[in-house]
Motif scaffolding. Structure first.
Motif, PDB file in Angstrom:
ATOM      1  N   ASP A 646     -17.150  84.979  48.093  1.00  0.00           N
ATOM      2  CA  ASP A 646     -18.175  84.494  47.109  1.00  0.00           C
ATOM      3  C   ASP A 646     -19.527  85.087  47.147  1.00  0.00           C
ATOM      4  OD1 ASP A 646     -16.282  82.366  46.497  1.00  0.00           O
ATOM      5  OD2 ASP A 646     -16.936  81.062  48.449  1.00  0.00           O
ATOM      6  N   VAL A 647     -19.879  86.163  47.751  1.00  0.00           N
ATOM      7  CA  VAL A 647     -21.061  87.033  47.845  1.00  0.00           C
ATOM      8  C   VAL A 647     -22.089  86.185  48.212  1.00  0.00           C
ATOM      9  CG1 VAL A 647     -22.491  88.698  46.432  1.00  0.00           C
ATOM     10  CG2 VAL A 647     -20.238  88.259  45.800  1.00  0.00           C
ATOM     11  N   ARG A 648     -22.058  85.839  49.434  1.00  0.00           N
ATOM     12  CA  ARG A 648     -23.058  85.013  50.306  1.00  0.00           C
ATOM     13  C   ARG A 648     -23.758  85.570  51.500  1.00  0.00           C
ATOM     14  NH1 ARG A 648     -22.144  79.142  49.605  1.00  0.00           N
ATOM     15  NH2 ARG A 648     -21.157  78.981  51.637  1.00  0.00           N
ATOM     16  N   PHE A 649     -23.803  87.157  51.413  1.00  0.00           N
ATOM     17  CA  PHE A 649     -24.197  87.521  52.633  1.00  0.00           C
ATOM     18  C   PHE A 649     -24.914  88.979  52.378  1.00  0.00           C
ATOM     19  CE2 PHE A 649     -24.506  90.129  56.652  1.00  0.00           C
ATOM     20  CZ  PHE A 649     -24.581  89.086  57.650  1.00  0.00           C
ATOM     21  N   PRO A 650     -26.282  89.094  52.778  1.00  0.00           N
ATOM     22  CA  PRO A 650     -27.093  90.496  52.490  1.00  0.00           C
ATOM     23  C   PRO A 650     -26.303  91.492  53.105  1.00  0.00           C
ATOM     24  CG  PRO A 650     -28.332  88.843  54.118  1.00  0.00           C
ATOM     25  CD  PRO A 650     -26.891  88.265  53.664  1.00  0.00           C
ATOM     26  N   ARG A 651     -26.058  92.584  52.182  1.00  0.00           N
ATOM     27  CA  ARG A 651     -25.583  93.771  52.828  1.00  0.00           C
ATOM     28  C   ARG A 651     -25.442  94.759  51.928  1.00  0.00           C
ATOM     29  NH1 ARG A 651     -19.914  93.253  50.328  1.00  0.00           N
ATOM     30  NH2 ARG A 651     -19.694  91.280  49.661  1.00  0.00           N
ATOM     31  N   HIS A 652     -25.241  95.896  52.447  1.00  0.00           N
ATOM     32  CA  HIS A 652     -25.080  97.187  51.430  1.00  0.00           C
ATOM     33  C   HIS A 652     -23.573  97.515  50.970  1.00  0.00           C
ATOM     34  CE1 HIS A 652     -29.411  97.974  51.304  1.00  0.00           C
ATOM     35  NE2 HIS A 652     -29.408  98.201  52.658  1.00  0.00           N
ATOM     36  N   LEU A 653     -23.389  98.253  50.094  1.00  0.00           N
ATOM     37  CA  LEU A 653     -22.311  98.368  49.629  1.00  0.00           C
ATOM     38  C   LEU A 653     -21.893 100.095  49.807  1.00  0.00           C
ATOM     39  CD1 LEU A 653     -22.153  96.709  46.087  1.00  0.00           C
ATOM     40  CD2 LEU A 653     -21.383  95.845  48.101  1.00  0.00           C
ATOM     41  N   ARG A 654     -22.613 100.792  50.428  1.00  0.00           N
ATOM     42  CA  ARG A 654     -22.598 102.138  50.775  1.00  0.00           C
ATOM     43  C   ARG A 654     -22.964 102.382  52.279  1.00  0.00           C
ATOM     44  NH1 ARG A 654     -23.807 102.016  45.336  1.00  0.00           N
ATOM     45  NH2 ARG A 654     -22.365 103.109  44.018  1.00  0.00           N
ATOM     46  N   VAL A 655     -22.615 103.188  52.656  1.00  0.00           N
ATOM     47  CA  VAL A 655     -22.735 103.613  54.301  1.00  0.00           C
ATOM     48  C   VAL A 655     -24.196 104.560  53.864  1.00  0.00           C
ATOM     49  CG1 VAL A 655     -22.550 105.090  56.319  1.00  0.00           C
ATOM     50  CG2 VAL A 655     -20.656 103.433  55.356  1.00  0.00           C
ATOM     51  N   ARG A 656     -25.221 104.115  54.453  1.00  0.00           N
ATOM     52  CA  ARG A 656     -26.621 105.231  54.232  1.00  0.00           C
ATOM     53  C   ARG A 656     -27.034 105.617  55.489  1.00  0.00           C
ATOM     54  NH1 ARG A 656     -30.057 101.861  50.013  1.00  0.00           N
ATOM     55  NH2 ARG A 656     -30.390 100.347  51.858  1.00  0.00           N
TER      56      ARG A 656
END
Length: 674
Positions: A646-656
């Motif tokens: 449900d998209v309810r967590f702060p995160r990145h979508l790429r390894v940086r």
């Protein structure tokens, strides 16, 4: 109040939210001085430099020499050791990797405040064919240290003085797109030699495209000229006679730049939206008494959120109005061809409706339904903290802003057809950003995060997920050097502020709901409104209230997310195995953190879904370090395991991270049919 979709062509002239050190207003004569508009801005007068001690300048120059020596021998690590300025470091790292010749130079040293020296610094990168520069508008250095570390933090506190009243005159010419202002401020508080005003991007520095931007004409104290210097988007004023009561006169004029809320709307609309025109101390609510003289391409009216608007007779093409009352930290005005149409009534709220277009019965019913639905959606917040609002539809153009709540009660929307979440978001600002002030020295704005969180309550699940996913992408696409802590006093670009507030901040609130449940988060927000109404509030105040209501563990978790930059690049991996005769998804959640970065904490959901997208089971996973082992039961018919469905967590979508090529993380695992 709500810089939502700020790329829109709206007229906004901003002389900044908050003067870091200002205080109360001075008396003006009953008759405001005449203001004259001209077709081109007046030249920017040379701002008298505020003196800097020679030893302070020498200290920073010595640090720059140390840094440049390291850059000359190619030792980037040694060079950036003395730099706490993310944009400059990012610039140096990027060009160091390309083998360019690098150097730093002090453009100007402006002012010394205690042991801190404020100055402009530029970075230079050279190749055989090209030169690149990266200016950093405001830096400081503690001159007692050797070598001095160079910071990009702004000086955010200078004095306890407060602006208590603003009087004067504004002339706003929509035809020539020109602004003239003569403002009188009275300040009260602890005597201080230096005052600091935040400025909008409408004010250009010397040497920058001199045919646009607002220009200072005079800054004086009781007719005594003040020495001033502009450093980036801040104006420092040295008062000749410090005291507990300071009277300042500020005069400026010019054609604001065409971005960042600093321009007039398109000519076809014949409207001007003026936000934050008055410089005020960040934590004061001054009174206003202003004569507003304006010229539009069609007859118009003034709407304001600070109090009463008294129109006067027109003189030729010019119209006049007096705006008075106790305001906000900002002065919001809406000027345009906006006839009053109707008054809509709700159980606890009256809505005065203004629109440039005539509204038919069907459109009025649509507006009635939109507001009713939005009020029901956010009803968990309690009683609406307003008895009446002014609702204005400002433009026929899709280039106008989607929505803004200005001041206490002026709601501006592009049209009645805006999506449901826009209406809910803006009405939520009646609590968060109005009842509780929206002033903040931080990079992330808590009131936008809370309003964006609240606006998805009881929204259609698919629409709510899509709204959150959009904000997740906004945040995940943020440049690494702009990915600041929510409580950073360093401000990045407008895009950074937007992504941190609407993106990361909103997702932190969503993650709090995953931990506590919506009823407890709603109770927390109601308590926040009850305890902090008419008070200046920011992220630390939210954490303090959470500690009182929910205990140290929840408050510590919240403080961790506020004070840390970035977020994990959560990645899901695993497969189905048989454990004691039961089908189990055995795998892990990896945070993909750069070396030395501590793992983030929180609860993340993992869903089991069928081929048609139906959720068959949902599991709450407490993150347990950089890698969290999973052993989750798999219902029959499961074909996909989905992270954070449900998209309810702060995160990145790429390894940086330094030395790594960005790559997309896996957030779904497909399972073979059984």
């Amino acid at each position: 109040m709500t810089p939502r979709h700020a790329w829109s062509l709206v007229a906004a002239v901003m002389l900044a939210n908050g003067a870091i050190a200002v205080a109360r207003l001075c008396e003006l004569s009953d008759t405001a001085p005449p203001l004259v508009a001209t077709a081109l801005p007046s030249p920017l007068p040379a701002l008298a430099p505020v003196e800097v001690a020679a030893h302070a300048r020498a200290q920073v120059e010595a640090t720059l020499a140390t840094i440049n020596q390291a850059l000359a021998r190619g030792d980037l690590a040694a060079a950036i050791r003395w730099l706490d300025a993310p944009r400059l470091v990012h610039f140096l790292r990027a060009h160091h990797g390309d083998g360019h010749e690098l150097s730093l130079a002090m453009e100007a040293a402006h002012i010394q405040i205690g042991d801190d020296l404020l100055f402009d610094l530029s970075a230079l990168a050279r190749s055989d064919q090209q030169i690149w520069t990266e200016p950093s508008q405001e830096l400081r250095s503690n001159v007692t240290q050797t070598p001095a570390t160079i910071h990009s933090e702004k000086v955010t506190e200078l004095t306890d003085m407060q602006v208590v009243a603003v009087r004067g005159a504004l002339q706003l010419d929509h035809v020539l797109r020109y602004v003239t202002a003569d403002l009188h401020l009275e300040l009260e508080g602890a005597p201080t030699r230096l005052l600091a005003f935040s400025l909008s991007n409408a004010f250009r520095q010397p040497g920058e495209l001199t045919d646009h931007g607002l220009r200072w004409e005079a800054v004086s104290q009781d007719d005594l000229p003040c020495r001033t210097v502009q450093v980036g988007n801040r104006l420092y004023v040295e008062v000749p006679a410090p005291g507990p009561h300071v009277r300042l006169r500020l005069r400026f004029a010019g054609a604001p730049r065409l971005n960042d809320y600093t321009y007039f709307s398109s000519r076809a609309d014949s409207t001007m939206l003026l936000s934050s025109l008055i410089p005020t101390a960040g934590r004061s609510l001054p009174s206003y008494d202003l004569l507003v003289r304006y010229r539009l391409e069609r007859p118009g009216r003034v709407l304001s959120a600070v109090g009463a608007v008294t129109p006067s007779s027109a003189s030729g093409p010019w119209q006049e109005a007096r705006v008075s009352g106790v305001g906000h930290t900002k002065l919001p005005l809406l000027i345009g061809d906006l006839p009053a149409h109707h008054r809509l009534t709700y159980p606890s709220l009256g809505v005065n409706l203004y629109s440039a277009n005539e509204l038919n019965e069907e459109e009025l019913a649509q507006i009635q339904d939109k507001i009713s639905l939005a009020l029901r959606r956010i009803s968990l917040l309690g009683e609406v903290p307003a008895r009446e609002i002014q609702l204005a539809f400002v433009s026929r153009s899709s280039r106008s802003p989607v929505g803004q709540l200005l001041g206490r009660d002026l709601l501006v929307l592009r049209s009645q057809r805006e999506t449901d979440d826009v209406w809910s978001h803006e009405l939520a600002h009646l609590w968060f950003g109005t009842l509780i002030s929206d002033f903040s020295p931080y990079a992330g704005h808590w009131w936008e995060a809370v309003a964006e969180y609240v606006c998805t309550w009881d929204l259609d699940p698919d629409a709510a997920e899509e709204a959150r996913r959009t904000r997740l992408f906004d945040y995940a696409d943020l440049e690494e050097f702009d990915d600041l802590p929510l409580t950073s006093r360093q401000h990045g670009s407008w895009r950074s502020e937007h992504a941190l507030s609407y993106g990361k901040g909103m997702l932190v609130m969503q993650a709090l709901e995953v931990k506590l449940g919506r009823p407890r988060v709603a109770a927390f927000l109601r308590a926040l409104a009850a305890r902090n109404h008419h008070q200046f509030t920011d992220w630390p105040d939210l954490a303090a209230l959470l500690r009182t209501l929910e205990g140290d563990e929840i408050a510590g978790w919240f403080e961790d997310w506020m004070s840390r930059p970035g977020a994990p690049a959560l990645e899901l991996s695993g497969s189905v195995t048989a454990v004691e005769g039961e089908q189990t998804f055995t795998g892990a959640l990896a945070q993909n953190l750069p070396e030395g970065v501590a793992p983030y904490r929180g609860v993340v959901e993992v869903a089991m879904r069928a081929d048609d997208g139906t959720t068959l089971a949902r599991h709450r996973v407490e993150l347990a370090g950089e890698r969290t082992a999973l052993a989750l039961p798999v219902p029959a018919l499961t074909r996909k395991v989905v992270l954070d469905p449900d998209v309810r967590f702060p995160r990145h979508l790429r390894v940086r991270g330094e030395g790594r090529d960005p790559r997309l993380v896996e957030t779904e695992v497909a399972l073979p049919p059984r």
